[in-house]
Design an enzyme around this catalytic site. Structure first.
Site, PDB file in Angstrom:
ATOM      1  N   CYS A 162      78.366 -86.206 -16.173  1.00 43.87           N
ATOM      2  CA  CYS A 162      77.691 -85.337 -17.316  1.00 43.87           C
ATOM      3  C   CYS A 162      78.754 -84.358 -18.182  1.00 43.87           C
ATOM      4  O   CYS A 162      78.965 -84.251 -19.283  1.00 43.87           O
ATOM      5  CB  CYS A 162      76.471 -84.590 -16.503  1.00 43.87           C
ATOM      6  SG  CYS A 162      77.136 -83.364 -15.626  1.00 43.87           S
ATOM      7  N   HIS A 166      73.695 -79.795 -14.429  1.00 42.39           N
ATOM      8  CA  HIS A 166      73.837 -80.708 -15.507  1.00 42.39           C
ATOM      9  C   HIS A 166      73.899 -80.339 -16.902  1.00 42.39           C
ATOM     10  O   HIS A 166      73.343 -79.341 -17.396  1.00 42.39           O
ATOM     11  CB  HIS A 166      72.353 -81.588 -15.292  1.00 42.39           C
ATOM     12  CG  HIS A 166      72.672 -82.987 -16.060  1.00 42.39           C
ATOM     13  ND1 HIS A 166      73.225 -84.147 -15.537  1.00 42.39           N
ATOM     14  CD2 HIS A 166      71.728 -83.427 -17.148  1.00 42.39           C
ATOM     15  CE1 HIS A 166      73.172 -85.057 -16.476  1.00 42.39           C
ATOM     16  NE2 HIS A 166      72.186 -84.537 -17.414  1.00 42.39           N
ATOM     17  N   HIS A 209      72.996 -87.716 -22.650  1.00 39.30           N
ATOM     18  CA  HIS A 209      73.792 -87.343 -21.597  1.00 39.30           C
ATOM     19  C   HIS A 209      74.447 -88.632 -20.799  1.00 39.30           C
ATOM     20  O   HIS A 209      73.990 -89.709 -20.919  1.00 39.30           O
ATOM     21  CB  HIS A 209      73.071 -86.236 -20.920  1.00 39.30           C
ATOM     22  CG  HIS A 209      71.834 -87.129 -20.315  1.00 39.30           C
ATOM     23  ND1 HIS A 209      71.293 -86.524 -19.159  1.00 39.30           N
ATOM     24  CD2 HIS A 209      71.016 -87.903 -20.721  1.00 39.30           C
ATOM     25  CE1 HIS A 209      70.261 -87.043 -18.737  1.00 39.30           C
ATOM     26  NE2 HIS A 209      69.840 -87.955 -19.774  1.00 39.30           N
TER      27      HIS A 209
END
Length: 343
Positions: A259, A307, A319
């Site tokens: 991420c 994240h 993402h």
């Protein structure tokens, strides 16, 4: 005449043996019942457990990334200090050589100065500290000795700093190994669960993931949101070019990403350097609320900020989700949103 003898009663020892045997049989039966295989978890239950393990793996991945970034920074610092020490040692040697040449000339003339003799002793610092001898030195000699003293102090400080960083580097490498092992353990556990599924269940789960990726990549309405800035627009465009690239823990492009690897790579393509980890990226710019989000803003999720993605507009985020998926769009509501960051 019929016998009226009473039947023989079992002995106490025999009763005890029979009772013990009966109890053992009951215990064995209970153990067998408890050892019976439990009901096999359903596909959905396995998927829920696997998703949880992937989330935990991502948490460990960001810690792994942080340790890796620290290791690289320490290695660079140590290299810089070592280069400085090497240059400083050369300068110190030149200063000593210049004093040595003066001493040699005086020796050849038979009139070596007592101050030079003292300098050539094992402890010139002690010599300089003795004020009574300062008047025996020429101004040039005093300056040379002071330079040597200062260079010696500087080198000692730099060597001490390098030693400290080397110790920190060793600890960081140990931490890096632990985090890597933790990530691999979570992924292995998830794979073991997946391996417990039947071929048909595995195929159905893979089909679901494939449909999710396709719909998240080609059927998303991003609306008409404007980018936060020119660099945000460039970063978002770079990330869009990587839609479909696989998630790989610790990867930061150009063919696979985790991420924070995706977001740091995307901004690097826009000429902007941001930290490697999601937690550090959370402090890389100005924080904005959900209502203030613009295309290209970083979007942080989960309480520990493990994240991060890029805001895509219309409530969507671009993402790299987790292991087993690819870079894609997803609703911002699918994860616990914390805040945005404008770079």
């Amino acid at each position: 005449m019929a016998s009226h003898r009473r039947p023989k009663q079992p002995s106490r020892a025999r009763v005890t043996v029979l009772t013990t045997a009966a109890a053992a049989a009951v215990a064995i039966s209970a153990q067998a019942a408890s050892a019976a295989p439990s009901e096999k978890p359903s596909k959905d239950e396995v998927k829920a457990k696997v998703d949880k393990l992937y989330e935990e793996a991502e948490q460990a991945t960001e810690k792994y990334n942080g340790a890796k970034e620290k290791q690289e920074r320490l290695q660079k610092d140590i290299s810089t200090i070592q280069d400085s020490v090497a240059r400083g040692q050369e300068e110190l040697n030149e200063l000593r050589d210049s004093i040595g040449l003066a001493a040699a000339a005086q020796y050849r003339s038979g009139s070596i100065d007592s101050s030079v003799q003292l300098f050539l002793s094992a402890d010139p610092d002690d010599y300089l500290d003795k004020a009574s001898t300062l008047d025996q030195l020429s101004g040039q000699q005093v300056e040379a000795l002071k330079k040597i003293q200062e260079k010696q102090r500087q080198l000692a400080q730099e060597r001490s700093e390098a030693a400290g960083k080397l110790k920190d580097l060793a600890a960081t490498r140990t931490e890096l190994g632990k985090k890597k092992k933790e990530v691999q353990g979570k992924l292995a556990e998830a794979q073991k669960l997946l391996n417990s599924l039947t071929a048909a269940e595995k195929a159905a789960m893979a089909a679901e993931d494939a449909r999710a990726s396709r719909s998240a990549s080609s059927r998303v309405d991003l609306g008409n949101s404007k980018a936060a800035s020119g660099r945000a627009a460039a970063a978002f465009s770079a990330a869009q070019s990587k839609i479909g690239s696989p998630y790989v823990y610790g990867a930061s492009g150009p063919s696979s990403f985790d991420c924070s690897g995706l977001t740091s790579w995307a901004y690097a393509q826009a000429g902007v350097s941001i930290p490697r980890t999601s937690q550090a990226q959370a402090n890389a710019g100005m924080r904005v609320s959900r209502s203030e989000l613009q295309v290209g803003d970083l979007v942080l999720f989960y309480g520990d900020l493990h994240h991060v993605g890029l805001y895509a507009g219309n409530g969507q985020v671009l993402h790299a989700p987790r292991t087993g998926t690819t870079v894609r769009y997803e609703s911002i509501d699918n994860m616990p949103f914390q805040f945005g960051v404008r770079i």
